[in-house]
Write a protein that holds these residues in place. Structure first.
Motif: not given
Length: 129
Positions: A21, A86, A107-113, A116
């Motif tokens: 990230a 998480t 901790k998001p499940e999506n690396i894009r989140i 950001k």
């Protein structure tokens, strides 16, 4: 200016996700990983991280106790402390903020989140410094 980041998490895989990230965000950084409190306290004796991310759910010393111990160390009082997990209960969030955490993020499940969240955090701290 290069940011120094310490990630304290018992899961080494999280370190690689975190670094990915940071790479995607094109942030100039030096990121290191500690698997728990003991390793982190040794590292911060020579490393002065700008940001310290602490997982709440760790064995032996959980993130709240880790935060409490690290906040006692004079050499890293100026670091930005971020609880990073998480699951963060309301009680853990409140305790972390009372102990001096600057922020709590999931901790998001999506690396894009995650990307950001990190960009927003680093921009906020860079502009407010």
């Amino acid at each position: 200016m290069q940011k120094t980041i310490l990630l304290i998490d018992d899961d080494e895989e999280e370190f690689y996700i975190f670094k990915l990230a940071l790479d995607l965000a094109a942030i100039n950084y030096h990121c290191v990983w500690a698997s728990g409190l003991e390793q982190a306290t040794q590292m911060v004796k020579t490393l002065r991280p700008d940001f310290i991310f602490i997982d709440i759910n760790m064995p032996r010393y959980d993130g709240i106790n880790c935060l409490k111990k690290l906040k006692e160390m004079e050499q890293i009082r100026q670091s930005t402390f971020v609880m990073y997990s998480t699951y963060i209960s309301d009680d853990d969030h409140e305790k972390a903020m009372q102990l001096g955490a600057d922020q709590c993020i999931h901790k998001p499940e999506n690396i894009r989140i995650l990307l950001k969240q990190l960009v927003r955090l680093f921009n906020d701290k860079t502009h407010s410094a």
